[in-house]
Design a protein around this motif. Structure first.
Motif, PDB file in Angstrom:
ATOM      1  N   LEU A  12       0.848  -1.189   0.000  1.00 39.75           N
ATOM      2  CA  LEU A  12       0.000   0.000   0.000  1.00 39.75           C
ATOM      3  C   LEU A  12       0.880   1.233   0.000  1.00 39.75           C
ATOM      4  CD1 LEU A  12      -2.692   1.575   0.423  1.00 39.75           C
ATOM      5  CD2 LEU A  12      -2.385   1.186   2.887  1.00 39.75           C
ATOM      6  N   LEU A  13       0.761   2.066  -1.039  1.00 38.91           N
ATOM      7  CA  LEU A  13       1.537   3.296  -1.141  1.00 38.91           C
ATOM      8  C   LEU A  13       0.815   4.432  -0.420  1.00 38.91           C
ATOM      9  CD1 LEU A  13       2.613   3.154  -4.898  1.00 38.91           C
ATOM     10  CD2 LEU A  13       3.856   2.318  -2.908  1.00 38.91           C
ATOM     11  N   ALA A  14       1.558   5.465  -0.061  1.00 41.25           N
ATOM     12  CA  ALA A  14       1.001   6.591   0.692  1.00 41.25           C
ATOM     13  C   ALA A  14      -0.114   7.296  -0.069  1.00 41.25           C
ATOM     14  CB  ALA A  14       2.101   7.589   1.039  1.00 41.25           C
ATOM     15  N   ASP A  15      -0.111   7.216  -1.400  1.00 40.79           N
ATOM     16  CA  ASP A  15      -1.164   7.881  -2.175  1.00 40.79           C
ATOM     17  C   ASP A  15      -2.400   7.005  -2.350  1.00 40.79           C
ATOM     18  OD1 ASP A  15      -0.389   6.018  -4.057  1.00 40.79           O
ATOM     19  OD2 ASP A  15       0.240   7.464  -5.576  1.00 40.79           O
ATOM     20  N   GLY A  16      -2.389   5.822  -1.695  1.00 42.46           N
ATOM     21  CA  GLY A  16      -3.547   4.934  -1.733  1.00 42.46           C
ATOM     22  C   GLY A  16      -3.478   3.823  -2.758  1.00 42.46           C
ATOM     23  N   THR A  17      -2.481   3.849  -3.621  1.00 46.54           N
ATOM     24  CA  THR A  17      -2.326   2.809  -4.641  1.00 46.54           C
ATOM     25  C   THR A  17      -1.954   1.482  -3.990  1.00 46.54           C
ATOM     26  OG1 THR A  17      -1.583   4.482  -6.213  1.00 46.54           O
ATOM     27  CG2 THR A  17      -1.141   2.180  -6.778  1.00 46.54           C
ATOM     28  N   ILE A  18      -2.543   0.392  -4.483  1.00 43.47           N
ATOM     29  CA  ILE A  18      -2.287  -0.934  -3.913  1.00 43.47           C
ATOM     30  C   ILE A  18      -1.771  -1.878  -4.996  1.00 43.47           C
ATOM     31  CG2 ILE A  18      -3.312  -2.949  -2.794  1.00 43.47           C
ATOM     32  CD1 ILE A  18      -5.366  -1.119  -1.522  1.00 43.47           C
ATOM     33  N   PHE A  19      -0.727  -2.628  -4.661  1.00 41.50           N
ATOM     34  CA  PHE A  19      -0.229  -3.717  -5.489  1.00 41.50           C
ATOM     35  C   PHE A  19      -0.346  -4.996  -4.651  1.00 41.50           C
ATOM     36  CE2 PHE A  19       1.678  -0.047  -7.387  1.00 41.50           C
ATOM     37  CZ  PHE A  19       1.818  -0.348  -8.737  1.00 41.50           C
ATOM     38  N   ASN A 134       6.363   6.979   1.155  1.00 42.60           N
ATOM     39  CA  ASN A 134       6.186   5.987   2.197  1.00 42.60           C
ATOM     40  C   ASN A 134       5.187   4.931   1.762  1.00 42.60           C
ATOM     41  OD1 ASN A 134       8.041   7.087   3.973  1.00 42.60           O
ATOM     42  ND2 ASN A 134       6.521   8.268   5.112  1.00 42.60           N
ATOM     43  N   ALA A 135       5.354   3.729   2.311  1.00 43.91           N
ATOM     44  CA  ALA A 135       4.485   2.615   1.941  1.00 43.91           C
ATOM     45  C   ALA A 135       4.492   1.575   3.055  1.00 43.91           C
ATOM     46  CB  ALA A 135       4.961   1.995   0.626  1.00 43.91           C
ATOM     47  N   VAL A 136       3.638   0.590   2.916  1.00 38.76           N
ATOM     48  CA  VAL A 136       3.571  -0.512   3.868  1.00 38.76           C
ATOM     49  C   VAL A 136       3.359  -1.802   3.092  1.00 38.76           C
ATOM     50  CG1 VAL A 136       1.099  -0.052   4.235  1.00 38.76           C
ATOM     51  CG2 VAL A 136       2.351  -1.484   5.873  1.00 38.76           C
ATOM     52  N   ILE A 137       4.049  -2.866   3.509  1.00 35.36           N
ATOM     53  CA  ILE A 137       3.758  -4.206   2.996  1.00 35.36           C
ATOM     54  C   ILE A 137       3.181  -5.009   4.150  1.00 35.36           C
ATOM     55  CG2 ILE A 137       5.465  -4.202   1.137  1.00 35.36           C
ATOM     56  CD1 ILE A 137       7.338  -5.826   2.900  1.00 35.36           C
ATOM     57  N   SER A 138       2.200  -5.852   3.847  1.00 38.02           N
ATOM     58  CA  SER A 138       1.513  -6.547   4.932  1.00 38.02           C
ATOM     59  C   SER A 138       0.774  -7.775   4.429  1.00 38.02           C
ATOM     60  CB  SER A 138       0.523  -5.596   5.616  1.00 38.02           C
ATOM     61  OG  SER A 138      -0.161  -6.248   6.674  1.00 38.02           O
ATOM     62  N   THR A 139       0.628  -8.740   5.336  1.00 37.77           N
ATOM     63  CA  THR A 139      -0.231  -9.890   5.060  1.00 37.77           C
ATOM     64  C   THR A 139      -1.631  -9.653   5.605  1.00 37.77           C
ATOM     65  OG1 THR A 139       0.596 -10.934   7.094  1.00 37.77           O
ATOM     66  CG2 THR A 139       1.669 -11.564   5.027  1.00 37.77           C
TER      67      THR A 139
END
Length: 373
Positions: A12-19, A134-139
């Motif tokens: 999840l990227l700071a601008d709301g984009t999700i991969f 900024n971003a976050v990776i998560s399960t």
């Protein structure tokens, strides 16, 4: 294939984009940091252990990561420094005689969250267009809103001091104590291969914490001084900037690499700025303006020095430029024994085109010793 049923994961990227992707090794967790990409085809182990990458989520542009395992000697610090890994294809099996273990075990031993099966080609293209963020990776894929809230609290890299997180707490020595020359190195996040390059040139190095004073370093009576690479924004490092100013004022031999290059510029009144997405890879073209020769270089930085201010500074000469975007890649202080480069002549990983800079530093030291003898 190992882990046929992989656990779902997301970026999840700071601008709301999700991969979307899958967790490597079915490891669960969440990791935050600034997302950036490295275009190198090899050298992932050195990249993951490079202190300059502290606090960053690393996107590897190469399609295959882990395919040649890991080797105990191919580290740039004692632990993994990235905050998380994002890749396309993660190889659980490896094929290299010199490998000591798998990358999966290496990451598990360092408690690092990694996600694979991400469309990294699209992701790198997106970061190129929209910049590092900024971003976050998560399960925790069903808690996007909760992740967004936590991500909003992560500090921006601009203005962030990180050298204190990776620098040595106490001074230490590297090399042969009977070597001919002594160099005092300021550890802002130093790579081991820098120390190896100095030691191989008959240099005994004493490494000092990031906040050491010039008086502390001078007390060892070194023949030269070194400002290392490191993570974060250079501007908050006021003590290191003061150290660089005192060294240059005394015309003592000084060599700076990457963050050390930025610190030297700041000591001369030249400002720095955060780049759109930085330079991270092992094939960056640089031109040496003093010789007219080109170099293929290893680079890893998200900040750069102001070119206009550098050109306007009568005390500073631009020695190297990056050929992709014309940013300043090297400077020297006129009439003083000080120079720096924005890239990594020690490479690891990368080409050795710029290793001559260590020889240049040593020649400066020798010349100074002759003049003061």
């Amino acid at each position: 294939m190992k882990y046929q049923s992989k656990k779902k994961a997301l970026l999840l990227l700071a601008d709301g984009t999700i991969f979307y992707g899958k967790a490597v090794g079915n490891k669960e967790g969440t990791a935050f940091g600034e997302v950036c990409f490295n275009t190198g085809m090899t050298g992932y182990q050195e990249i993951f252990t490079d202190p300059s990458y502290f606090g960053q989520l690393m996107v590897m542009a190469n399609a295959h990561i882990g395919n040649y395992g890991v080797n105990d000697e191919e580290i740039e610090s004692e632990s993994v420094k990235i905050s998380g890994l994002i890749c396309k294809n993660f190889s659980y099996e490896y094929s290299r005689v010199a490998a000591d273990d798998s990358l999966e075990n290496f990451l598990n031993n360092n408690n690092l969250l990694a996600i694979s099966d991400v469309d990294t080609r699209a992701l790198v293209s997106y970061i190129r267009d929209n910049g590092s963020m900024n971003a976050v990776i998560s399960t925790d894929v069903d808690n996007v809103e909760g992740l967004k809230a936590k991500l909003a609290e992560v500090p921006n890299m601009n203005g962030l001091e990180l050298s204190s997180k990776v620098s040595t707490k106490e001074p230490y020595y590297f090399g042969d104590e009977n070597a001919t020359y002594k160099v005092a190195a300021l550890d802002l996040g130093i790579k081991k291969n820098i120390l190896r390059n100095l030691a191989s040139r008959d240099v005994y190095v004493k490494v000092y914490p990031y906040d050491a004073s010039f008086e502390e370093m001078q007390a060892w009576n070194p023949d030269g001084y070194f400002l290392s690479n490191g993570p974060g924004d250079p501007e908050p490092l006021s003590k290191a900037i003061q150290v660089a100013k005192e060294i240059t004022d005394r015309k003592l031999p000084l060599f700076g690499i990457c963050l050390g290059h930025q610190i030297l510029a700041l000591s001369q009144g030249i400002s720095t700025y955060k780049m759109h997405n930085g330079h991270r890879g092992i094939n960056h073209p640089v031109k040496n303006l003093l010789t007219g020769k080109g170099e293929i270089t290893s680079q890893n930085h998200g900040f750069a020095i102001n070119r206009e201010e550098t050109e306007a500074n009568a005390a500073v000469e631009i020695t190297h430029v990056h050929l992709n975007d014309n940013t300043v890649a090297g400077i020297r202080i006129k009439d003083k024994n000080c120079f720096s480069v924005q890239y990594h002549p020690e490479a690891s990983p990368g080409p050795h085109d710029a290793s001559y800079l260590f020889d240049q530093f040593l020649e400066n030291i020798k010349q100074q010793k002759l003049e003061t003898a």
